[in-house]
Design a protein around this motif. Structure first.
Motif, PDB file in Angstrom:
ATOM      1  N   ALA A  16    -108.325 -61.932 -28.754  1.00  0.00           N
ATOM      2  CA  ALA A  16    -107.316 -61.459 -27.705  1.00  0.00           C
ATOM      3  C   ALA A  16    -107.927 -60.152 -27.293  1.00  0.00           C
ATOM      4  O   ALA A  16    -108.118 -59.637 -26.231  1.00  0.00           O
ATOM      5  CB  ALA A  16    -106.212 -61.400 -27.983  1.00  0.00           C
ATOM      6  N   GLU A  17    -108.119 -59.171 -28.190  1.00  0.00           N
ATOM      7  CA  GLU A  17    -108.893 -57.769 -28.027  1.00  0.00           C
ATOM      8  C   GLU A  17    -109.932 -57.805 -27.305  1.00  0.00           C
ATOM      9  O   GLU A  17    -110.285 -57.262 -26.285  1.00  0.00           O
ATOM     10  CB  GLU A  17    -108.998 -57.008 -29.309  1.00  0.00           C
ATOM     11  CG  GLU A  17    -107.640 -56.514 -29.739  1.00  0.00           C
ATOM     12  CD  GLU A  17    -107.105 -55.492 -28.774  1.00  0.00           C
ATOM     13  OE1 GLU A  17    -107.700 -54.927 -28.231  1.00  0.00           O
ATOM     14  OE2 GLU A  17    -106.068 -55.503 -28.547  1.00  0.00           O
ATOM     15  N   GLU A  18    -110.954 -58.899 -27.660  1.00  0.00           N
ATOM     16  CA  GLU A  18    -112.171 -59.026 -27.118  1.00  0.00           C
ATOM     17  C   GLU A  18    -111.955 -59.649 -25.408  1.00  0.00           C
ATOM     18  O   GLU A  18    -112.824 -58.915 -24.619  1.00  0.00           O
ATOM     19  CB  GLU A  18    -113.220 -59.986 -27.761  1.00  0.00           C
ATOM     20  CG  GLU A  18    -113.719 -59.525 -28.910  1.00  0.00           C
ATOM     21  CD  GLU A  18    -114.267 -60.539 -29.741  1.00  0.00           C
ATOM     22  OE1 GLU A  18    -114.479 -61.883 -29.443  1.00  0.00           O
ATOM     23  OE2 GLU A  18    -114.730 -60.267 -31.199  1.00  0.00           O
ATOM     24  N   ARG A  19    -111.110 -60.350 -25.357  1.00  0.00           N
ATOM     25  CA  ARG A  19    -110.567 -60.785 -23.867  1.00  0.00           C
ATOM     26  C   ARG A  19    -110.332 -59.647 -23.039  1.00  0.00           C
ATOM     27  O   ARG A  19    -110.871 -59.516 -21.832  1.00  0.00           O
ATOM     28  CB  ARG A  19    -109.821 -61.905 -23.788  1.00  0.00           C
ATOM     29  CG  ARG A  19    -110.162 -63.167 -24.128  1.00  0.00           C
ATOM     30  CD  ARG A  19    -109.428 -64.617 -24.010  1.00  0.00           C
ATOM     31  NE  ARG A  19    -108.083 -64.202 -24.629  1.00  0.00           N
ATOM     32  CZ  ARG A  19    -107.838 -64.904 -25.875  1.00  0.00           C
ATOM     33  NH1 ARG A  19    -108.838 -65.124 -26.765  1.00  0.00           N
ATOM     34  NH2 ARG A  19    -106.631 -64.480 -26.355  1.00  0.00           N
ATOM     35  N   ARG A  20    -109.399 -58.916 -23.771  1.00  0.00           N
ATOM     36  CA  ARG A  20    -108.991 -57.767 -22.866  1.00  0.00           C
ATOM     37  C   ARG A  20    -109.924 -56.645 -22.513  1.00  0.00           C
ATOM     38  O   ARG A  20    -109.958 -56.202 -21.568  1.00  0.00           O
ATOM     39  CB  ARG A  20    -107.804 -57.043 -23.747  1.00  0.00           C
ATOM     40  CG  ARG A  20    -106.278 -57.722 -23.637  1.00  0.00           C
ATOM     41  CD  ARG A  20    -105.285 -56.959 -23.989  1.00  0.00           C
ATOM     42  NE  ARG A  20    -105.204 -56.966 -25.549  1.00  0.00           N
ATOM     43  CZ  ARG A  20    -104.784 -57.733 -26.325  1.00  0.00           C
ATOM     44  NH1 ARG A  20    -104.183 -58.887 -26.013  1.00  0.00           N
ATOM     45  NH2 ARG A  20    -104.817 -57.405 -27.807  1.00  0.00           N
ATOM     46  N   THR A  21    -111.031 -56.467 -23.573  1.00  0.00           N
ATOM     47  CA  THR A  21    -111.947 -55.442 -23.251  1.00  0.00           C
ATOM     48  C   THR A  21    -112.858 -56.157 -22.187  1.00  0.00           C
ATOM     49  O   THR A  21    -113.166 -55.226 -21.335  1.00  0.00           O
ATOM     50  CB  THR A  21    -112.764 -55.404 -24.646  1.00  0.00           C
ATOM     51  OG1 THR A  21    -111.847 -54.746 -25.743  1.00  0.00           O
ATOM     52  CG2 THR A  21    -113.785 -54.367 -24.423  1.00  0.00           C
ATOM     53  N   ALA A  23    -112.137 -57.942 -19.984  1.00  0.00           N
ATOM     54  CA  ALA A  23    -111.497 -57.891 -18.552  1.00  0.00           C
ATOM     55  C   ALA A  23    -111.460 -56.640 -17.909  1.00  0.00           C
ATOM     56  O   ALA A  23    -111.511 -56.250 -16.897  1.00  0.00           O
ATOM     57  CB  ALA A  23    -110.150 -58.473 -18.578  1.00  0.00           C
ATOM     58  N   ARG A  24    -111.144 -55.409 -18.717  1.00  0.00           N
ATOM     59  CA  ARG A  24    -111.221 -54.174 -18.624  1.00  0.00           C
ATOM     60  C   ARG A  24    -112.627 -53.724 -18.083  1.00  0.00           C
ATOM     61  O   ARG A  24    -112.766 -52.975 -17.000  1.00  0.00           O
ATOM     62  CB  ARG A  24    -110.738 -53.276 -19.787  1.00  0.00           C
ATOM     63  CG  ARG A  24    -109.076 -53.169 -19.784  1.00  0.00           C
ATOM     64  CD  ARG A  24    -109.145 -52.044 -20.732  1.00  0.00           C
ATOM     65  NE  ARG A  24    -109.619 -52.146 -22.018  1.00  0.00           N
ATOM     66  CZ  ARG A  24    -109.028 -52.656 -23.035  1.00  0.00           C
ATOM     67  NH1 ARG A  24    -108.023 -53.298 -23.047  1.00  0.00           N
ATOM     68  NH2 ARG A  24    -109.532 -52.649 -24.317  1.00  0.00           N
ATOM     69  N   GLU A  65    -107.558 -50.575 -12.839  1.00  0.00           N
ATOM     70  CA  GLU A  65    -107.111 -51.965 -12.915  1.00  0.00           C
ATOM     71  C   GLU A  65    -106.067 -52.313 -11.883  1.00  0.00           C
ATOM     72  O   GLU A  65    -106.063 -53.388 -11.361  1.00  0.00           O
ATOM     73  CB  GLU A  65    -106.563 -52.242 -14.180  1.00  0.00           C
ATOM     74  CG  GLU A  65    -107.615 -52.239 -15.281  1.00  0.00           C
ATOM     75  CD  GLU A  65    -107.423 -52.550 -16.649  1.00  0.00           C
ATOM     76  OE1 GLU A  65    -106.524 -53.598 -16.987  1.00  0.00           O
ATOM     77  OE2 GLU A  65    -107.535 -51.448 -17.604  1.00  0.00           O
ATOM     78  N   GLU A  66    -105.360 -51.548 -11.203  1.00  0.00           N
ATOM     79  CA  GLU A  66    -104.162 -51.993 -10.432  1.00  0.00           C
ATOM     80  C   GLU A  66    -104.073 -51.128  -9.140  1.00  0.00           C
ATOM     81  O   GLU A  66    -103.535 -51.245  -8.270  1.00  0.00           O
ATOM     82  CB  GLU A  66    -102.929 -52.013 -10.962  1.00  0.00           C
ATOM     83  CG  GLU A  66    -102.265 -50.669 -11.263  1.00  0.00           C
ATOM     84  CD  GLU A  66    -102.574 -50.097 -12.627  1.00  0.00           C
ATOM     85  OE1 GLU A  66    -101.882 -49.167 -12.873  1.00  0.00           O
ATOM     86  OE2 GLU A  66    -102.852 -51.045 -13.420  1.00  0.00           O
TER      87      GLU A  66
END
Length: 139
Positions: A16-21, A23-24, A65-66
């Motif tokens: 999950a951390e790898e996916r969030r990184t 995405a960022r 991001e937003e």
């Protein structure tokens, strides 16, 4: 030796951390192009076909991001610098006209809601003399 459920939970957390990184990092790489594209599209919608002539540039990096943002320089006349600012924060798009003094800290910011309203705002600036055809401007 760790219990298998502990290992599974740790693996899930790391994935999950790898996916969030990722995405960022993707948001960071695409933030500038997304900002200028959105500014151009919204300006054409709000101001009409002439808005295609605006050159939008990325304005800093805030909460990429937003919060999309960009600016387009219009002119510097009579010591005043005129710029359009685009912002999209939480799905609310706005274009602002910023009139700032070239040699002092003074500035005025007005929301632009239409091409007519932009004309009204410009009529209150020194730039108006150079664009008003009634007074010999080059409209």
């Amino acid at each position: 030796m760790s219990h298998p459920i502990m290992v599974a939970a740790a693996k899930r957390l790391m994935a999950a951390e790898e996916r969030r990184t990722a995405a960022r990092e993707n948001a960071f790489r695409t933030w500038g192009p997304r900002s200028t594209t959105a500014a151009s599209k919204y300006a054409r919608h709000l101001l009409g076909a002439e808005a295609v002539t605006l050159t939008w540039e990325v304005l800093g990096l805030l909460s990429f991001e937003e919060h999309l943002q960009a600016f387009a320089s219009l002119d510097t006349v009579g010591g005043q610098h005129l710029e359009l600012y685009y912002t999209d924060q939480d799905g609310v798009e706005r274009i602002l006209l910023r009139v700032s003094c070239a040699s002092c800290p003074s500035q005025h910011v007005h929301e632009v809601t239409s091409l007519d309203q932009l004309g009204q705002l410009l009529s209150q600036t020194p730039a108006w003399q150079s664009i008003d055809t009634r007074n010999g401007g080059n409209l």
